[in-house]
Design a protein around this motif. Structure first.
Motif, PDB file in Angstrom:
ATOM      1  N   PRO A  63      15.711  39.663   4.366  1.00  0.00           N
ATOM      2  CA  PRO A  63      14.983  38.548   5.191  1.00  0.00           C
ATOM      3  C   PRO A  63      15.827  37.221   4.860  1.00  0.00           C
ATOM      4  CG  PRO A  63      13.201  38.864   3.602  1.00  0.00           C
ATOM      5  CD  PRO A  63      14.408  40.103   3.324  1.00  0.00           C
ATOM      6  N   ASP A  64      16.014  36.784   3.925  1.00  0.00           N
ATOM      7  CA  ASP A  64      16.554  35.615   3.914  1.00  0.00           C
ATOM      8  C   ASP A  64      18.155  35.471   4.450  1.00  0.00           C
ATOM      9  OD1 ASP A  64      14.236  34.517   2.686  1.00  0.00           O
ATOM     10  OD2 ASP A  64      14.936  35.042   0.751  1.00  0.00           O
ATOM     11  N   HIS A  65      18.909  36.551   3.784  1.00  0.00           N
ATOM     12  CA  HIS A  65      20.270  36.467   4.444  1.00  0.00           C
ATOM     13  C   HIS A  65      20.468  36.777   5.931  1.00  0.00           C
ATOM     14  CE1 HIS A  65      22.822  36.073   0.667  1.00  0.00           C
ATOM     15  NE2 HIS A  65      21.695  36.521   0.149  1.00  0.00           N
ATOM     16  N   ALA A  66      19.406  37.515   6.557  1.00  0.00           N
ATOM     17  CA  ALA A  66      19.238  37.927   7.858  1.00  0.00           C
ATOM     18  C   ALA A  66      19.003  36.712   8.566  1.00  0.00           C
ATOM     19  CB  ALA A  66      18.169  38.881   8.108  1.00  0.00           C
ATOM     20  N   ALA A  67      18.349  35.673   7.895  1.00  0.00           N
ATOM     21  CA  ALA A  67      17.877  34.361   8.527  1.00  0.00           C
ATOM     22  C   ALA A  67      19.036  33.485   8.347  1.00  0.00           C
ATOM     23  CB  ALA A  67      16.654  33.750   7.913  1.00  0.00           C
ATOM     24  N   ILE A  68      19.905  33.511   7.392  1.00  0.00           N
ATOM     25  CA  ILE A  68      21.051  32.674   7.496  1.00  0.00           C
ATOM     26  C   ILE A  68      21.988  32.971   8.415  1.00  0.00           C
ATOM     27  CG2 ILE A  68      23.088  32.387   5.966  1.00  0.00           C
ATOM     28  CD1 ILE A  68      21.024  32.398   3.475  1.00  0.00           C
ATOM     29  N   VAL A  69      22.211  34.550   8.536  1.00  0.00           N
ATOM     30  CA  VAL A  69      22.936  34.881   9.719  1.00  0.00           C
ATOM     31  C   VAL A  69      22.607  34.300  11.106  1.00  0.00           C
ATOM     32  CG1 VAL A  69      23.966  36.796  10.808  1.00  0.00           C
ATOM     33  CG2 VAL A  69      23.726  37.194   8.380  1.00  0.00           C
ATOM     34  N   SER A  70      21.436  34.450  11.337  1.00  0.00           N
ATOM     35  CA  SER A  70      20.743  33.620  12.532  1.00  0.00           C
ATOM     36  C   SER A  70      20.997  32.323  12.807  1.00  0.00           C
ATOM     37  CB  SER A  70      19.413  34.257  12.622  1.00  0.00           C
ATOM     38  OG  SER A  70      18.884  33.825  13.828  1.00  0.00           O
ATOM     39  N   ILE A  71      20.798  31.654  11.545  1.00  0.00           N
ATOM     40  CA  ILE A  71      21.075  29.988  11.672  1.00  0.00           C
ATOM     41  C   ILE A  71      22.369  29.736  11.843  1.00  0.00           C
ATOM     42  CG2 ILE A  71      21.035  28.136  10.211  1.00  0.00           C
ATOM     43  CD1 ILE A  71      18.583  29.452   8.573  1.00  0.00           C
ATOM     44  N   ILE A  72      23.573  30.455  11.153  1.00  0.00           N
ATOM     45  CA  ILE A  72      24.901  30.075  11.260  1.00  0.00           C
ATOM     46  C   ILE A  72      25.279  30.262  12.764  1.00  0.00           C
ATOM     47  CG2 ILE A  72      27.299  30.760  10.774  1.00  0.00           C
ATOM     48  CD1 ILE A  72      26.326  31.311   7.978  1.00  0.00           C
ATOM     49  N   ARG A  73      25.117  31.389  13.433  1.00  0.00           N
ATOM     50  CA  ARG A  73      25.254  31.864  14.587  1.00  0.00           C
ATOM     51  C   ARG A  73      24.691  30.955  15.594  1.00  0.00           C
ATOM     52  NH1 ARG A  73      29.888  33.119  16.288  1.00  0.00           N
ATOM     53  NH2 ARG A  73      29.512  30.981  16.943  1.00  0.00           N
ATOM     54  N   THR A  74      23.439  30.446  15.571  1.00  0.00           N
ATOM     55  CA  THR A  74      22.905  29.643  16.583  1.00  0.00           C
ATOM     56  C   THR A  74      23.366  28.096  16.461  1.00  0.00           C
ATOM     57  OG1 THR A  74      20.904  30.863  16.216  1.00  0.00           O
ATOM     58  CG2 THR A  74      20.590  28.411  17.099  1.00  0.00           C
ATOM     59  N   ILE A  75      23.805  27.613  15.258  1.00  0.00           N
ATOM     60  CA  ILE A  75      24.146  26.269  15.216  1.00  0.00           C
ATOM     61  C   ILE A  75      25.842  26.158  15.398  1.00  0.00           C
ATOM     62  CG2 ILE A  75      24.570  24.328  13.765  1.00  0.00           C
ATOM     63  CD1 ILE A  75      21.558  25.221  12.294  1.00  0.00           C
ATOM     64  N   LEU A  76      26.301  27.057  14.795  1.00  0.00           N
ATOM     65  CA  LEU A  76      27.982  27.117  15.179  1.00  0.00           C
ATOM     66  C   LEU A  76      28.302  27.167  16.499  1.00  0.00           C
ATOM     67  CD1 LEU A  76      30.446  26.568  13.306  1.00  0.00           C
ATOM     68  CD2 LEU A  76      30.783  29.432  13.236  1.00  0.00           C
ATOM     69  N   PRO A  77      29.175  26.210  16.957  1.00  0.00           N
ATOM     70  CA  PRO A  77      29.779  26.530  18.380  1.00  0.00           C
ATOM     71  C   PRO A  77      30.488  27.847  18.508  1.00  0.00           C
ATOM     72  CG  PRO A  77      30.046  24.450  17.737  1.00  0.00           C
ATOM     73  CD  PRO A  77      29.714  25.104  16.347  1.00  0.00           C
ATOM     74  N   ARG A  78      30.577  28.445  19.727  1.00  0.00           N
ATOM     75  CA  ARG A  78      31.191  29.695  20.016  1.00  0.00           C
ATOM     76  C   ARG A  78      32.587  29.994  19.623  1.00  0.00           C
ATOM     77  NH1 ARG A  78      29.046  33.647  23.595  1.00  0.00           N
ATOM     78  NH2 ARG A  78      30.866  34.604  23.761  1.00  0.00           N
ATOM     79  N   ASP A  79      33.421  28.556  19.572  1.00  0.00           N
ATOM     80  CA  ASP A  79      34.678  28.609  19.102  1.00  0.00           C
ATOM     81  C   ASP A  79      34.761  28.161  17.801  1.00  0.00           C
ATOM     82  OD1 ASP A  79      33.958  26.139  19.454  1.00  0.00           O
ATOM     83  OD2 ASP A  79      35.843  25.307  20.187  1.00  0.00           O
ATOM     84  N   GLY A  80      33.663  27.865  16.956  1.00  0.00           N
ATOM     85  CA  GLY A  80      33.624  27.664  15.489  1.00  0.00           C
ATOM     86  C   GLY A  80      34.575  28.688  14.790  1.00  0.00           C
ATOM     87  N   ARG A  81      35.301  28.411  13.636  1.00  0.00           N
ATOM     88  CA  ARG A  81      35.968  29.276  12.802  1.00  0.00           C
ATOM     89  C   ARG A  81      35.070  29.586  11.825  1.00  0.00           C
ATOM     90  NH1 ARG A  81      38.679  28.352  17.664  1.00  0.00           N
ATOM     91  NH2 ARG A  81      40.713  29.151  17.457  1.00  0.00           N
ATOM     92  N   ILE A  82      34.929  31.057  11.491  1.00  0.00           N
ATOM     93  CA  ILE A  82      34.331  31.555  10.622  1.00  0.00           C
ATOM     94  C   ILE A  82      35.224  32.345   9.531  1.00  0.00           C
ATOM     95  CG2 ILE A  82      32.696  33.394   9.849  1.00  0.00           C
ATOM     96  CD1 ILE A  82      31.563  33.300  12.944  1.00  0.00           C
TER      97      ILE A  82
END
Length: 547
Positions: free
Chosen positions: A356-375
């Protein structure tokens, strides 16, 4: 002009905007010439390997040719690992390096930084290497190597220039072009591909990194929409179709539930891929007899899978050409729905594996990072488990990783990606990998590079520890001392925070993305629910093997 000024003028003429490197006694004239120009920015890094990694990621993020500038001898040798990665992932990287004075070459006198076989060394990882003998050749040879780098399947190239020729006054024309022609596919083969696709009922489009390299994302998405066909990507192909698009299956060909899709498919259209081991389960994935394979490199076609219709050409031009010739589609909509259902089931399984914790981190990153943000992702457990699969990639050229699976390039790759895109960049990094390039925190601070460095700190080499625990039942060399990366980063001028748990991560990540400069987040993994890391069969306990 001096030879150094010719180098700078030629780089500007071919469209280079950034150069990564370290100043040295054997490249001072080039550095001086570059420093006087407004159209090229020199980025000072702390190690030549990092310079090559940064240039590589810059090219991946921007699509442009990028340059790494080193000294002869030790400087050039240091850059080899970064050039190796650039070659592995097909990146447009030009290395300019010095060489000792012409009068001492070939005499083995032990001159400072002497490396007589430097060009031969570079030829092991570069498609074209030029060793300048006369100052009048400098511009012509740089332009020639740059053209080769950018034609067909990109590969790095190098030019070595003796220091005396860099100082020497040179009378020559500055030449070079900003673009090279794309490799045009055979029209009759595109016609046949369109005919076969129009009759296919259960086609799958397989998109590799070549689609992103060729700026073929729009063309790929358009063809998929015309057909109504699902798109599965390789890891390097991620972003060639937005992963929130209804036709996107993402990278999942190696997952058991998704691999079954190829047994049901009646045709695969593969574009810009060489069918690497991870994506094909070490080449055991069964592909249908009808395989249309498009690639700019004729050498990769039929290398790992036999193609029924090989097409050599630029990915974007090929996809556009097929779309123009398609007149109908016979795709079974139920086939697509079955694959989408399998994808949802597989993602649920993956979410269970990461906890659950890493799943939450995935969601947080994708929600806050702009669509064109580099991963950007280093070789670390979070990358293998969710960075490569579950963190959605929504635009082309926004997904960058160590394609050769080397450990340590994450931070310099992030530097290049951020400067090549002018977009917020998040780096998924392990503590062990960060130590290989930790000096580049100083480069981040010097140039105020907008990177958020997420260090998943488990005090060791997590992937290798998991393998050791499973295979040997004990560890050696994989446990590392606990480092306080906040103190280290702050000591180099980088903002940093300790992160203990997902609530702290969300707040800290939000602050980091808003920061116009670099931020490091030292994430203590003991505060996160553990990840279940599935091992390949050959890395499970010896007792389970038939040896």
């Amino acid at each position: 002009m001096t030879g150094g000024e010719v180098v700078a003028a030629t780089l500007a003429r071919i469209g280079v905007r950034h150069v990564f490197g370290i100043v040295s006694v054997h490249n001072l004239p080039i550095y001086d010439a570059l420093s006087l120009r407004d159209d090229i920015k020199v980025v000072n890094v702390r190690h030549e390997q990092a310079a090559a990694h940064a240039a590589d990621a810059y090219s991946r993020a921007s699509g442009e040719l990028c340059v790494v500038l080193t000294s002869t001898g030790p400087g050039a040798v240091n850059a080899v690992a970064g050039l190796y990665e650039a070659a592995f992932v097909s990146s447009k990287v030009l290395m300019i390096t010095g060489q000792i004075e012409s009068r001492f070459r070939g005499k083995g006198k032990g001159f400072l930084h002497e490396h007589e076989t430097q060009a031969e060394m570079l030829r092991t990882i570069c498609r074209q290497v030029s060793s300048i003998r006369h100052g009048e050749e400098i511009s012509k040879e740089i332009a020639r190597v740059a053209d080769d780098i950018r034609f067909g399947r990109p590969q790095p190239g190098a030019v070595e220039i003796p220091i005396d020729l860099q100082y020497k006054m040179v009378d020559c024309e500055v030449v070079g072009t900003r673009e090279v022609p794309s490799l045009v596919p055979d029209e009759s083969l595109l016609e046949e591909a369109a005919r076969q696709l129009s009759k296919a009922e259960r086609p799958i489009i397989w998109a590799g990194g070549g689609v992103n390299i060729a700026n073929g994302s729009k063309a790929l998405t358009a063809l998929a929409e015309i057909l109504g066909a699902p798109v599965m990507t390789t890891i390097e192909g991620r972003g060639s179709i937005a992963e929130d698009h209804e036709l996107s299956l993402g990278f999942c060909s190696d997952r058991p539930i998704m691999a079954e899709a190829f047994e049901e498919a009646d045709l695969v259209l593969a574009v810009g891929t060489r069918f690497q081991n991870y994506a094909t389960k070490v080449w055991t994935l069964p592909l249908p007899d009808h395989l249309i394979h498009i690639d700019a490199d004729a050498g990769v076609i039929n290398r790992n899978y036999s193609s029924s219709l090989p097409i050599v050409g630029d990915a974007r031009l090929s996809l556009e050409g097929i779309s123009e010739r398609l007149t109908s589609s016979s795709v079974d909509n139920q086939f697509l729905e079955r694959l989408k259902k399998r994808k949802r089931a597989d993602q649920e399984e993956l979410l269970t594996e990461i906890g659950p914790d890493h799943a939450a981190i995935v969601s947080i990153i994708r929600t806050i990072l702009p669509r064109d943000g580099r991963i950007v992702r280093d070789s670390t457990v979070p990358n293998y488990t969710w960075g490569n699969r579950l963190l959605p990639v929504l635009e082309s050229r926004t997904s960058i990783r160590s394609a050769s699976s080397a450990i340590g390039p994450g931070l310099p790759l992030g530097i290049g990606a951020a400067l090549g895109s002018d977009a917020p960049t998040v780096i998924i990094q392990g503590d062990g990998g960060l130590m290989l390039s930790i000096g580049e925190l100083a480069a981040c601070a010097e140039h105020q590079i907008p990177v958020t460095i997420c260090v998943f700190n488990d005090s060791g080499y997590g992937v290798l520890r998991i393998i050791q625990d499973s295979v040997y039942g004990h560890r050696h060399g994989t446990d590392l001392p606990k480092n306080d990366f906040v103190k280290i980063a702050e000591g180099m001028g980088v903002k940093a925070e300790h992160v203990r748990g997902t609530d702290e991560f969300e707040k800290a990540f939000t602050r980091a993305i808003l920061n116009p400069g670099p931020t490091l987040l030292d994430i203590d993994m003991t505060y996160l629910a553990p990840i279940k890391f599935p091992l390949p069969a050959h890395q499970r306990k010896k007792s389970d093997q038939h040896l």
